[in-house]
Design a protein around this motif. Structure first.
Motif, PDB file in Angstrom:
ATOM      1  N   ASN A 246      56.456  -0.014  29.381  1.00  0.00           N
ATOM      2  CA  ASN A 246      55.446  -0.534  28.006  1.00  0.00           C
ATOM      3  C   ASN A 246      54.319  -1.137  29.575  1.00  0.00           C
ATOM      4  OD1 ASN A 246      56.490  -0.477  25.623  1.00  0.00           O
ATOM      5  ND2 ASN A 246      58.515  -2.288  26.231  1.00  0.00           N
ATOM      6  N   LEU A 247      53.291  -0.858  29.338  1.00  0.00           N
ATOM      7  CA  LEU A 247      52.087  -1.105  30.230  1.00  0.00           C
ATOM      8  C   LEU A 247      50.764  -1.436  29.253  1.00  0.00           C
ATOM      9  CD1 LEU A 247      52.001   1.742  32.704  1.00  0.00           C
ATOM     10  CD2 LEU A 247      53.331   0.140  32.809  1.00  0.00           C
ATOM     11  N   GLY A 248      49.956  -2.420  30.093  1.00  0.00           N
ATOM     12  CA  GLY A 248      48.652  -3.240  29.154  1.00  0.00           C
ATOM     13  C   GLY A 248      49.040  -4.628  29.095  1.00  0.00           C
ATOM     14  N   SER A 249      48.524  -5.370  28.579  1.00  0.00           N
ATOM     15  CA  SER A 249      49.419  -6.831  28.734  1.00  0.00           C
ATOM     16  C   SER A 249      50.089  -7.464  27.375  1.00  0.00           C
ATOM     17  CB  SER A 249      47.431  -7.825  27.840  1.00  0.00           C
ATOM     18  OG  SER A 249      47.628  -7.414  27.090  1.00  0.00           O
ATOM     19  N   PRO A 250      50.041  -8.742  27.762  1.00  0.00           N
ATOM     20  CA  PRO A 250      51.675  -9.575  26.810  1.00  0.00           C
ATOM     21  C   PRO A 250      51.542  -9.408  25.549  1.00  0.00           C
ATOM     22  CG  PRO A 250      51.681 -10.246  28.815  1.00  0.00           C
ATOM     23  CD  PRO A 250      50.551  -9.691  28.997  1.00  0.00           C
ATOM     24  N   ASP A 251      50.548  -9.748  25.005  1.00  0.00           N
ATOM     25  CA  ASP A 251      49.568  -9.461  24.037  1.00  0.00           C
ATOM     26  C   ASP A 251      48.955  -7.486  23.201  1.00  0.00           C
ATOM     27  OD1 ASP A 251      49.422 -12.165  23.547  1.00  0.00           O
ATOM     28  OD2 ASP A 251      47.883 -12.088  24.386  1.00  0.00           O
ATOM     29  N   ARG A 252      48.688  -7.130  24.425  1.00  0.00           N
ATOM     30  CA  ARG A 252      48.732  -6.179  23.449  1.00  0.00           C
ATOM     31  C   ARG A 252      49.350  -4.688  24.434  1.00  0.00           C
ATOM     32  NH1 ARG A 252      45.333  -3.808  19.737  1.00  0.00           N
ATOM     33  NH2 ARG A 252      45.260  -1.588  19.807  1.00  0.00           N
ATOM     34  N   MET A 253      50.200  -3.913  24.482  1.00  0.00           N
ATOM     35  CA  MET A 253      51.043  -2.861  25.434  1.00  0.00           C
ATOM     36  C   MET A 253      51.156  -1.939  24.704  1.00  0.00           C
ATOM     37  SD  MET A 253      54.557  -4.674  25.299  1.00  0.00           S
ATOM     38  CE  MET A 253      53.953  -5.678  25.690  1.00  0.00           C
ATOM     39  N   GLN A 254      51.138  -0.713  25.581  1.00  0.00           N
ATOM     40  CA  GLN A 254      51.393   0.692  24.917  1.00  0.00           C
ATOM     41  C   GLN A 254      52.367   1.671  25.592  1.00  0.00           C
ATOM     42  OE1 GLN A 254      48.505   3.134  25.279  1.00  0.00           O
ATOM     43  NE2 GLN A 254      48.888   4.902  24.659  1.00  0.00           N
ATOM     44  N   TYR A 255      53.763   2.365  25.321  1.00  0.00           N
ATOM     45  CA  TYR A 255      54.139   2.447  25.776  1.00  0.00           C
ATOM     46  C   TYR A 255      53.781   4.182  26.402  1.00  0.00           C
ATOM     47  CZ  TYR A 255      58.821   4.493  27.546  1.00  0.00           C
ATOM     48  OH  TYR A 255      59.678   5.095  27.822  1.00  0.00           O
ATOM     49  N   THR A 256      53.671   4.174  27.909  1.00  0.00           N
ATOM     50  CA  THR A 256      53.083   5.662  28.165  1.00  0.00           C
ATOM     51  C   THR A 256      53.525   6.186  29.602  1.00  0.00           C
ATOM     52  OG1 THR A 256      50.819   6.737  28.509  1.00  0.00           O
ATOM     53  CG2 THR A 256      51.394   4.202  29.208  1.00  0.00           C
ATOM     54  N   VAL A 257      53.488   6.808  29.879  1.00  0.00           N
ATOM     55  CA  VAL A 257      53.641   6.751  31.571  1.00  0.00           C
ATOM     56  C   VAL A 257      52.269   7.336  32.449  1.00  0.00           C
ATOM     57  CG1 VAL A 257      55.636   8.677  30.433  1.00  0.00           C
ATOM     58  CG2 VAL A 257      53.732   9.460  30.778  1.00  0.00           C
ATOM     59  N   VAL A 258      52.487   7.149  33.631  1.00  0.00           N
ATOM     60  CA  VAL A 258      51.367   6.399  34.883  1.00  0.00           C
ATOM     61  C   VAL A 258      52.329   7.584  35.644  1.00  0.00           C
ATOM     62  CG1 VAL A 258      50.693   5.009  34.030  1.00  0.00           C
ATOM     63  CG2 VAL A 258      52.276   4.133  35.122  1.00  0.00           C
ATOM     64  N   GLY A 259      51.256   7.584  36.990  1.00  0.00           N
ATOM     65  CA  GLY A 259      51.530   8.079  38.195  1.00  0.00           C
ATOM     66  C   GLY A 259      50.788   9.402  38.629  1.00  0.00           C
ATOM     67  N   ASP A 260      50.853   9.884  39.920  1.00  0.00           N
ATOM     68  CA  ASP A 260      50.866  10.674  40.258  1.00  0.00           C
ATOM     69  C   ASP A 260      50.925  12.284  39.690  1.00  0.00           C
ATOM     70  OD1 ASP A 260      49.198  12.565  42.723  1.00  0.00           O
ATOM     71  OD2 ASP A 260      50.661  13.839  42.969  1.00  0.00           O
ATOM     72  N   THR A 261      51.428  12.519  38.605  1.00  0.00           N
ATOM     73  CA  THR A 261      52.128  13.527  38.200  1.00  0.00           C
ATOM     74  C   THR A 261      50.918  13.393  36.866  1.00  0.00           C
ATOM     75  OG1 THR A 261      54.417  13.815  38.762  1.00  0.00           O
ATOM     76  CG2 THR A 261      53.590  14.500  36.964  1.00  0.00           C
ATOM     77  N   VAL A 262      50.827  12.587  36.004  1.00  0.00           N
ATOM     78  CA  VAL A 262      49.962  12.354  34.703  1.00  0.00           C
ATOM     79  C   VAL A 262      48.441  12.951  35.819  1.00  0.00           C
ATOM     80  CG1 VAL A 262      48.709  10.941  33.605  1.00  0.00           C
ATOM     81  CG2 VAL A 262      51.376  10.771  34.801  1.00  0.00           C
ATOM     82  N   ASN A 263      48.389  12.035  36.551  1.00  0.00           N
ATOM     83  CA  ASN A 263      47.082  12.042  37.259  1.00  0.00           C
ATOM     84  C   ASN A 263      46.746  13.628  37.698  1.00  0.00           C
ATOM     85  OD1 ASN A 263      46.146   9.733  37.515  1.00  0.00           O
ATOM     86  ND2 ASN A 263      46.884   9.210  39.013  1.00  0.00           N
TER      87      ASN A 263
END
Length: 339
Positions: A246-263
């Motif tokens: 879960n990434l984002g803010s406490p009021d609005r978040m999103q389940y996603t993936v991040v990292g060098d592989t994504v870039n």
């Protein structure tokens, strides 16, 4: 019968007899009373048992009926105020809660993938923003020249075009155990191995990219025959470690993936030729559809914003599609979409 003696002289015979008719009549009356009373008590018992069974079975039947109507939104109303009525009322509250959860999951699944929807609903509401390290694959695909397409057409027509193509691409991702992470304008981000672990995530990602390009070719032929606008896609795929959560803010978040592989996957997508698929060397470590000779080595490539070069390969889409008979897989996807 007995002989009557008087002073040792037989005076006569004495016979004593009883009339059994009154006794037998009394016995018959008693028997009739017993039979009647027994039948009455049996009838009362049966009636009482029927009433009791009805009172006991009715709420049970209503419980069963309420369970059958969970998805229909028509729970029965409780009328009893005893313990069974309390059980029925409690069950109805649980059923209403389950129905609301199911409806929320169904609604959420229209905005995120079903796998992510289940993950989000299963998580604790107060869970903080966080992620966990996973190994998976990421696929990016976008439409070549989308800015010009948007400029020349009405926004509603552009939306219909995107929805038409993306509907097929989402089915292709699902058929390869992929999860559509997000739609980004004219682009799609699909992840493999997240949120459900998949040891064959790389192979599934390559297969998905192939199906997307072949589906685009199939759709374009139909749209050309109908005089409608067509598009061309480019695809980039990368495999490796990522942070999922879960990434984002406490009021609005999103389940996603991040990292060098994504870039890296996003950069490869931008570098790919129209109709082509670029992937890193690491993707092929998990196997590939078709022969390795159909994956041409491009050597190390410098990606914007990245210090180290990446070994890149380009798939011969037509050769691999012919080798694995991709048309058979595409027919299944097209039929599912039509249904």
């Amino acid at each position: 019968r007995s002989v009557v003696l008087y002073q040792d002289v037989a005076a006569g015979d004495l016979t004593v007899s009883f009339d059994r008719l009154p006794v037998e009549q009394q016995l018959r009356e008693t028997l009739r009373f017993l039979v009647a009373s027994t039948g009455l008590w049996i009838s009362i018992g049966v009636l009482f048992a029927f009433v009791l069974a009805y009172r006991l079975s009715r709420p049970i039947e209503r419980l069963a009926r309420a369970g059958e109507l969970l998805g229909a939104g028509r729970p029965t109303n409780g009328e009893r105020r005893d313990e069974i009525g309390q059980v029925l009322e409690t069950f109805q509250h649980l059923a209403a809660g389950y129905r609301r959860t199911t409806e929320a999951e169904a609604a959420l699944s229209r905005y995120v993938s079903p796998q992510v929807a289940q993950h989000v609903l299963a998580a604790e509401p107060t869970r903080p923003l966080s992620g966990h390290r996973v190994t998976g694959s990421v696929l990016f695909c976008d439409i070549v020249g989308f800015t010009r397409i948007s400029e020349q057409r009405d926004p509603g027509e552009v939306a219909d075009l995107l929805n038409h193509y993306f509907g097929y691409f989402a089915l292709a991702a699902e058929s390869c155990n992929g999860t559509v992470d997000k739609f980004i304008g004219d682009a799609i981000m699909v992840v493999f191995g997240v949120p459900t672990e998949d040891p064959h995530h790389a192979l599934h990602a390559i297969t998905c990219g192939l199906l997307i390009q072949q589906l685009t070719t199939r759709i374009n032929r139909r749209r050309e025959d109908a005089g409608e606008a067509t598009v061309r896609l480019r695809v980039g795929i990368s495999s490796g470690p990522m942070l999922a959560g879960n990434l984002g803010s406490p009021d609005r978040m999103q389940y996603t993936v991040v990292g060098d592989t994504v870039n890296v996957a996003a950069r490869l997508c931008a570098m790919s030729e129209p109709g082509g698929i670029l992937l890193t060397e690491s993707v092929l470590a998990g196997g590939q559809p078709g022969s390795l000779m159909n994956y041409r080595t491009l050597g190390p490539a410098s990606l914007r914003g990245r210090a180290e070069d990446v070994e890149v390969r380009a798939m011969d889409v037509a050769a691999v599609a012919h080798e694995i008979d991709a048309d058979r897989l595409i027919e299944r996807i097209v039929s599912e979409r039509a249904a």
